[in-house]
Design a protein around this motif. Structure first.
Motif, short mmCIF file in Angstrom:
data_model
loop_
_atom_site.label_atom_id
_atom_site.label_comp_id
_atom_site.label_asym_id
_atom_site.label_seq_id
_atom_site.Cartn_x
_atom_site.Cartn_y
_atom_site.Cartn_z
N UNK A 175 0.82 -1.21 0.00
CA UNK A 175 0.00 0.00 0.00
C UNK A 175 0.85 1.26 0.00
N UNK A 176 2.01 1.22 0.66
CA UNK A 176 2.90 2.38 0.69
C UNK A 176 4.32 1.86 0.88
N UNK A 177 4.97 1.49 -0.23
CA UNK A 177 6.34 1.00 -0.15
C UNK A 177 7.28 2.13 0.28
N UNK A 178 8.39 1.80 0.94
CA UNK A 178 9.33 2.85 1.35
C UNK A 178 9.91 3.55 0.14
N UNK A 179 9.87 4.87 0.16
CA UNK A 179 10.42 5.61 -0.97
C UNK A 179 11.86 6.03 -0.65
N UNK A 180 12.69 6.20 -1.68
CA UNK A 180 14.13 6.35 -1.44
C UNK A 180 14.59 7.74 -1.00
N UNK A 181 13.74 8.77 -1.06
CA UNK A 181 14.20 10.11 -0.74
C UNK A 181 14.05 10.46 0.73
N UNK A 182 12.88 10.23 1.30
CA UNK A 182 12.69 10.50 2.72
C UNK A 182 12.61 9.23 3.55
N UNK A 183 12.42 8.09 2.91
CA UNK A 183 12.34 6.81 3.61
C UNK A 183 10.97 6.53 4.19
N UNK A 184 9.96 7.31 3.80
CA UNK A 184 8.61 7.12 4.32
C UNK A 184 7.96 5.90 3.68
N UNK A 185 7.08 5.25 4.45
CA UNK A 185 6.34 4.11 3.93
C UNK A 185 6.27 2.98 4.94
N UNK A 186 5.73 1.86 4.50
CA UNK A 186 5.63 0.67 5.34
C UNK A 186 6.81 -0.23 5.01
N UNK A 187 7.56 -0.59 6.01
CA UNK A 187 8.72 -1.45 5.79
C UNK A 187 8.78 -2.52 6.87
N UNK A 188 9.51 -3.59 6.58
CA UNK A 188 9.75 -4.61 7.60
C UNK A 188 10.70 -4.03 8.64
N UNK A 189 10.56 -4.47 9.88
CA UNK A 189 11.40 -3.96 10.95
C UNK A 189 12.86 -4.29 10.64
N UNK A 190 13.72 -3.34 10.81
CA UNK A 190 15.16 -3.46 10.55
C UNK A 190 15.48 -3.64 9.07
N UNK A 191 14.56 -3.26 8.19
CA UNK A 191 14.83 -3.28 6.75
C UNK A 191 15.63 -2.03 6.39
N UNK A 192 16.67 -2.20 5.62
CA UNK A 192 17.49 -1.07 5.19
C UNK A 192 16.93 -0.53 3.88
#
Length: 181
Positions: free
Chosen positions: A155-172
């Protein structure tokens, strides 16, 4: 011979395993799972271990050999110990709540996203002041758990500029440099 497929799967004492034709049913403390097995793979149980043998030596049965061994291993591990995925919501105003089996996500869109979660999955949330909310999903079915976690993340993958979004915990998240003046 498949290096993964030839390793026997040990069956814990608290797990019951039943083979009916080309179907395997595994019962444990956390639940019941079943899997259809191809007729190219033969299952045998000896001394608390499950062995998988190929009936043919073609390319298809060689690829199925290791696949079914890993699927059965994950089923046994799931009904005895269970699996857990943790999702972190990074962004201002991102929230998660659940009401029974309905998960409500506020991810910065004009509307909230409602998802029906299967009853096999248990949900928890962790929210602390000044920290990102964390959604914890637990289940005995690894395939279903991964599918639901990937759906929520999509629904909201992490974007590369601000890092906002839904990510797995400790995902780089690989960050990009923005515009330079």
């Amino acid at each position: 011979m498949s290096r993964i497929g030839k390793i026997p799967v040990s069956i814990p004492e608290n797990v019951n395993l039943k083979i009916i034709g080309h179907k395997i049913i595994i019962k444990g403390e956390l639940g019941v799972l079943s899997q259809e097995i191809s007729d190219k793979i033969k299952l045998t149980v000896q001394e608390g271990k499950l062995y998988l043998k190929r009936t043919q030596e073609d390319k298809k049965s060689k690829s199925l050999h290791g696949l079914y061994r890993v699927l059965i291993y994950n089923m046994i591990k799931g009904v005895s110990k269970g699996f857990k995925k943790e999702l972190e919501l990074v962004g201002i105003g991102y929230r998660v709540t659940f009401h029974g089996e309905i998960l409500e996500l506020n991810l910065g869109f004009s509307h909230n996203i409602m998802i029906q979660i299967p009853k096999e999955i248990c949900m928890e949330t962790k929210t602390k002041k000044g920290k990102n909310p964390i959604l914890i999903l637990k289940s005995h079915d690894k395939q279903l758990l991964g599918l639901i976690a990937a759906k929520i993340r999509s629904f909201r993958k992490p974007e590369p500029y601000k890092g906002k979004g839904v990510r797995y915990l400790k995902e780089e998240v690989r960050r990009k440099a923005g515009k330079s003046a």
